[in-house]
Motif scaffolding. Structure first.
Motif, PDB file in Angstrom:
ATOM      1  N   GLN A 295     -22.295  19.696 -11.011  1.00 25.02           N
ATOM      2  CA  GLN A 295     -21.181  18.751 -11.080  1.00 25.02           C
ATOM      3  C   GLN A 295     -19.846  19.479 -11.224  1.00 25.02           C
ATOM      4  OE1 GLN A 295     -22.710  16.405 -14.370  1.00 25.02           O
ATOM      5  NE2 GLN A 295     -23.084  14.660 -13.013  1.00 25.02           N
ATOM      6  N   ALA A 296     -19.803  20.493 -12.097  1.00 19.56           N
ATOM      7  CA  ALA A 296     -18.560  21.238 -12.303  1.00 19.56           C
ATOM      8  C   ALA A 296     -18.148  21.983 -11.037  1.00 19.56           C
ATOM      9  CB  ALA A 296     -18.728  22.209 -13.467  1.00 19.56           C
ATOM     10  N   ARG A 297     -19.123  22.617 -10.373  1.00 23.01           N
ATOM     11  CA  ARG A 297     -18.806  23.388  -9.166  1.00 23.01           C
ATOM     12  C   ARG A 297     -18.414  22.471  -8.017  1.00 23.01           C
ATOM     13  NH1 ARG A 297     -20.403  28.717  -7.922  1.00 23.01           N
ATOM     14  NH2 ARG A 297     -18.933  29.429  -6.314  1.00 23.01           N
ATOM     15  N   ALA A 298     -19.088  21.335  -7.907  1.00 25.59           N
ATOM     16  CA  ALA A 298     -18.756  20.391  -6.837  1.00 25.59           C
ATOM     17  C   ALA A 298     -17.364  19.824  -7.035  1.00 25.59           C
ATOM     18  CB  ALA A 298     -19.785  19.264  -6.806  1.00 25.59           C
ATOM     19  N   ARG A 299     -17.014  19.527  -8.278  1.00 25.39           N
ATOM     20  CA  ARG A 299     -15.690  18.967  -8.565  1.00 25.39           C
ATOM     21  C   ARG A 299     -14.587  19.965  -8.202  1.00 25.39           C
ATOM     22  NH1 ARG A 299     -16.932  17.578 -13.169  1.00 25.39           N
ATOM     23  NH2 ARG A 299     -17.478  15.404 -12.755  1.00 25.39           N
ATOM     24  N   ALA A 300     -14.842  21.261  -8.375  1.00 26.64           N
ATOM     25  CA  ALA A 300     -13.835  22.289  -8.105  1.00 26.64           C
ATOM     26  C   ALA A 300     -13.796  22.723  -6.644  1.00 26.64           C
ATOM     27  CB  ALA A 300     -14.095  23.510  -8.989  1.00 26.64           C
ATOM     28  N   ALA A 301     -14.797  22.324  -5.846  1.00 32.06           N
ATOM     29  CA  ALA A 301     -14.847  22.748  -4.445  1.00 32.06           C
ATOM     30  C   ALA A 301     -13.719  22.121  -3.640  1.00 32.06           C
ATOM     31  CB  ALA A 301     -16.201  22.374  -3.839  1.00 32.06           C
ATOM     32  N   ASP A 302     -13.442  22.713  -2.485  1.00 27.92           N
ATOM     33  CA  ASP A 302     -12.380  22.189  -1.617  1.00 27.92           C
ATOM     34  C   ASP A 302     -12.853  20.957  -0.845  1.00 27.92           C
ATOM     35  OD1 ASP A 302     -10.222  24.371  -1.855  1.00 27.92           O
ATOM     36  OD2 ASP A 302     -12.026  25.519  -1.420  1.00 27.92           O
ATOM     37  N   ILE A 303     -14.123  20.940  -0.455  1.00 25.95           N
ATOM     38  CA  ILE A 303     -14.705  19.811   0.280  1.00 25.95           C
ATOM     39  C   ILE A 303     -16.097  19.569  -0.284  1.00 25.95           C
ATOM     40  CG2 ILE A 303     -15.418  18.920   2.534  1.00 25.95           C
ATOM     41  CD1 ILE A 303     -13.501  20.931   3.818  1.00 25.95           C
ATOM     42  N   ARG A 304     -16.456  18.308  -0.426  1.00 24.85           N
ATOM     43  CA  ARG A 304     -17.811  17.933  -0.824  1.00 24.85           C
ATOM     44  C   ARG A 304     -18.462  17.155   0.327  1.00 24.85           C
ATOM     45  NH1 ARG A 304     -14.584  18.889  -4.400  1.00 24.85           N
ATOM     46  NH2 ARG A 304     -13.188  17.518  -3.243  1.00 24.85           N
ATOM     47  N   VAL A 305     -19.676  17.528   0.662  1.00 23.94           N
ATOM     48  CA  VAL A 305     -20.446  16.810   1.677  1.00 23.94           C
ATOM     49  C   VAL A 305     -21.558  16.075   0.935  1.00 23.94           C
ATOM     50  CG1 VAL A 305     -21.838  16.980   3.755  1.00 23.94           C
ATOM     51  CG2 VAL A 305     -19.929  18.562   3.415  1.00 23.94           C
ATOM     52  N   PHE A 306     -21.442  14.746   0.862  1.00 26.57           N
ATOM     53  CA  PHE A 306     -22.411  13.921   0.142  1.00 26.57           C
ATOM     54  C   PHE A 306     -23.565  13.583   1.083  1.00 26.57           C
ATOM     55  CE2 PHE A 306     -18.495  13.531  -2.153  1.00 26.57           C
ATOM     56  CZ  PHE A 306     -18.861  13.388  -3.496  1.00 26.57           C
ATOM     57  N   LEU A 307     -24.762  13.999   0.694  1.00 28.35           N
ATOM     58  CA  LEU A 307     -25.943  13.818   1.543  1.00 28.35           C
ATOM     59  C   LEU A 307     -26.801  12.683   1.008  1.00 28.35           C
ATOM     60  CD1 LEU A 307     -26.958  17.568   2.053  1.00 28.35           C
ATOM     61  CD2 LEU A 307     -25.340  16.189   3.369  1.00 28.35           C
ATOM     62  N   GLU A 308     -27.242  11.831   1.924  1.00 31.18           N
ATOM     63  CA  GLU A 308     -28.116  10.721   1.554  1.00 31.18           C
ATOM     64  C   GLU A 308     -29.257  10.641   2.550  1.00 31.18           C
ATOM     65  OE1 GLU A 308     -27.871   6.047   0.162  1.00 31.18           O
ATOM     66  OE2 GLU A 308     -26.162   6.985   1.172  1.00 31.18           O
ATOM     67  N   ALA A 309     -30.479  10.753   2.038  1.00 28.34           N
ATOM     68  CA  ALA A 309     -31.673  10.683   2.875  1.00 28.34           C
ATOM     69  C   ALA A 309     -32.374   9.350   2.672  1.00 28.34           C
ATOM     70  CB  ALA A 309     -32.618  11.831   2.523  1.00 28.34           C
ATOM     71  N   PRO A 310     -33.194   8.920   3.663  1.00 34.02           N
ATOM     72  CA  PRO A 310     -33.913   7.660   3.509  1.00 34.02           C
ATOM     73  C   PRO A 310     -34.809   7.643   2.275  1.00 34.02           C
ATOM     74  CG  PRO A 310     -34.026   8.429   5.776  1.00 34.02           C
ATOM     75  CD  PRO A 310     -33.424   9.532   4.993  1.00 34.02           C
ATOM     76  N   ASP A 311     -35.346   8.822   1.901  1.00 36.69           N
ATOM     77  CA  ASP A 311     -36.239   8.885   0.748  1.00 36.69           C
ATOM     78  C   ASP A 311     -35.555   9.445  -0.499  1.00 36.69           C
ATOM     79  OD1 ASP A 311     -35.887  11.349   1.886  1.00 36.69           O
ATOM     80  OD2 ASP A 311     -37.966  11.998   1.680  1.00 36.69           O
ATOM     81  N   ALA A 312     -34.224   9.572  -0.469  1.00 32.01           N
ATOM     82  CA  ALA A 312     -33.496  10.085  -1.636  1.00 32.01           C
ATOM     83  C   ALA A 312     -32.084   9.517  -1.596  1.00 32.01           C
ATOM     84  CB  ALA A 312     -33.468  11.615  -1.628  1.00 32.01           C
ATOM     85  N   THR A 313     -31.917   8.289  -2.003  1.00 32.11           N
ATOM     86  CA  THR A 313     -30.614   7.634  -1.923  1.00 32.11           C
ATOM     87  C   THR A 313     -29.639   8.254  -2.916  1.00 32.11           C
ATOM     88  OG1 THR A 313     -31.367   5.965  -3.492  1.00 32.11           O
ATOM     89  CG2 THR A 313     -31.605   5.471  -1.146  1.00 32.11           C
ATOM     90  N   LEU A 314     -28.373   8.108  -2.595  1.00 30.39           N
ATOM     91  CA  LEU A 314     -27.299   8.714  -3.383  1.00 30.39           C
ATOM     92  C   LEU A 314     -26.993   7.835  -4.592  1.00 30.39           C
ATOM     93  CD1 LEU A 314     -25.525  11.261  -2.990  1.00 30.39           C
ATOM     94  CD2 LEU A 314     -23.780   9.759  -2.037  1.00 30.39           C
ATOM     95  N   PRO A 315     -27.163   8.355  -5.839  1.00 29.11           N
ATOM     96  CA  PRO A 315     -26.849   7.556  -7.022  1.00 29.11           C
ATOM     97  C   PRO A 315     -25.369   7.181  -7.039  1.00 29.11           C
ATOM     98  CG  PRO A 315     -28.094   9.537  -7.609  1.00 29.11           C
ATOM     99  CD  PRO A 315     -27.675   9.680  -6.184  1.00 29.11           C
ATOM    100  N   SER A 316     -25.065   5.997  -7.515  1.00 28.43           N
ATOM    101  CA  SER A 316     -23.678   5.533  -7.515  1.00 28.43           C
ATOM    102  C   SER A 316     -22.780   6.414  -8.367  1.00 28.43           C
ATOM    103  CB  SER A 316     -23.613   4.085  -8.016  1.00 28.43           C
ATOM    104  OG  SER A 316     -24.179   3.990  -9.325  1.00 28.43           O
TER     105      SER A 316
END
Length: 438
Positions: A295-316
């Protein structure tokens, strides 16, 4: 041992990478450079700027190599001193023999890292911004980094700083005129002209600062974080993008515990791609630590790519990390299930959609680098920030004496930017970045 003298020390070093090569260049700089060349080739010295073939001999008369040699007379050389270059055959034995012969000459010493460039700076051939840009050029790995460094080597920031210094001196002269001739009649009120100069200066400096963040990221690389729930396909996509099995993949949730990184180039722009733990609550203590780091590293990154799979939905709650220009992508497109992704769908297994994802990332990165300015180093940014602060203070001061003092502080900050003023330890740090021979 040959006797080679001179008022200022003469230095030498291999200027090309060590190892086997067709040609190795050995550089000598200083007042004894010409005499050193004479000791190696005899009396037939070439005219300055002319590359000629000569036989190099040691003090005993032994032939060391057949080489091409060239000399440059001060101040028309890279360092501003007399300079000699020996273009030898690039075997280790030849290079070692020639370097040993130079080391045996009294008055010659091996160059420290950055010593040649430091002499160029001290002799006024380069200013500090051009020195830093030269270091960037030597370290450039991508086309975008090369273009940025070439701009600096060509003097883009130096010219900007020269304008700031000239206009700052104009404003200071006007202010000091009101001090020196306070009891005299000044032809006109200079306050409007001073205000105009200071406003323009501050606006131009702030414009340069606005592009510094993108320029610094261009030098070091942009960070792109792959974000998603466990088993969303982050590690598989990571491996597909970097072209190798850099991350362990498994259908078991929580396989990735720490942040894994890999460097790649996207349309000439340097990028560090980050794979990290799947974001979810629960799990064992080690996984929870991995999630916190992710979470800390993603927040500091320049771009985040949010991945959502049919068998692993993205938590809100993961979407709380969302920032402007981030991407949302549906993974495992080969499963044929419907999912999110706003049109971007990829399959790490088949490669479908990878090109479109890279193109989308390239568009975001290109937009950000388009705003890159001439300031690409923290040292440069801090100097300009100090100059802006002194300008703001000058405009707030009513008394001419106090305004003049702030303007002198502004000019000193600009001088630190170019190296006209600067502490010795700052110079040591800048030139310490260079390799031996440069």
């Amino acid at each position: 041992m040959a006797e080679i003298g001179g008022e200022r020390g003469t230095i030498f070093a291999l200027a090309t990478p060590p190892g086997v090569a067709g040609v190795a260049v050995i550089r000598v700089s200083g007042p004894a450079a010409r005499d050193a060349l004479g000791a190696l080739v005899g009396e037939r010295l070439p005219e300055p700027g002319r590359l000629v073939r000569r036989r190099l001999r040691g003090a005993t008369g032994e032939v060391l190599d057949e080489a091409m040699v060239v000399r440059f007379a001060a101040p028309r050389s890279y360092t501003g001193d007399d300079v000699v270059e020996l273009h030898c055959h690039g075997s280790r034995a030849v290079v070692s023999a020639v370097l040993a012969e130079l080391a045996s000459m009294t008055g010659l010493s091996v160059a420290e890292p950055g010593a040649f460039t430091r002499r160029a700076f001290e002799n006024g051939k380069l200013d500090l911004t051009e020195v830093e840009a030269l270091g960037d050029l030597l370290a450039a790995e991508t086309e975008a980094q090369r273009r940025f460094a070439i701009s600096g080597v060509s003097g883009s920031l130096r010219r900007r700083a020269e304008t700031w210094r000239r206009e700052g001196l104009d404003a200071l002269a006007l202010v000091e005129a009101t001090i020196d001739w306070a009891d005299e009649e000044i032809p006109q009120d200079v306050s409007p002209e001073v205000d105009r100069i200071l406003s323009g200066l501050r606006e131009d400096m702030q414009d340069a600062l606005r592009g510094s963040g993108a320029a610094e990221r261009l030098r070091h690389g942009f960070e792109i974080a792959l974000v998603g729930a466990p088993n969303a396909g982050k590690s598989s996509l990571f491996n597909a993008l970097v072209g190798r099995d850099a991350a362990i993949t498994s259908s078991m949730e929580g396989t990735t515990r720490d942040v894994i990184s890999a460097d790649l180039v996207v349309e000439g722009i340097p990028v560090t791609l980050l794979d990290m733990a799947g974001l979810r609550s629960g799990g064992d203590e080690i996984e929870r630590i991995g999630v916190e780091r992710a979470q800390a590293r993603a927040r500091a990154a320049d771009i985040r790519v949010f991945l959502e799979a049919p068998d692993a939905t993205l938590p809100s709650e993961v979407m709380e990390l969302w920032q402007e220009a981030d991407l949302r992508v549906a993974t495992k497109d080969d499963l044929g299930a419907e999912g999110a992704g706003e049109g971007l769908r990829v399959s790490s297994l088949t490669g479908a959609g990878l090109r479109e994802l890279v193109d989308a990332l390239a568009a975001i990165l290109s937009a950000r680098t388009a705003g890159a300015g001439v300031i690409g180093h923290a040292r440069q940014r801090e100097a300009v920030e100090r100059a802006v602060a002194r300008l703001r203070a000058a405009r707030r001061k009513g008394a001419a004496e106090l305004m003049a003092e702030e303007l002198r502080g502004m000019l000193h900050a600009v001088g630190e930017l170019t190296g006209q003023f600067g502490a010795e330890e700052v110079l040591d740090r800048v030139f310490g970045r260079f390799c031996v021979g440069k």
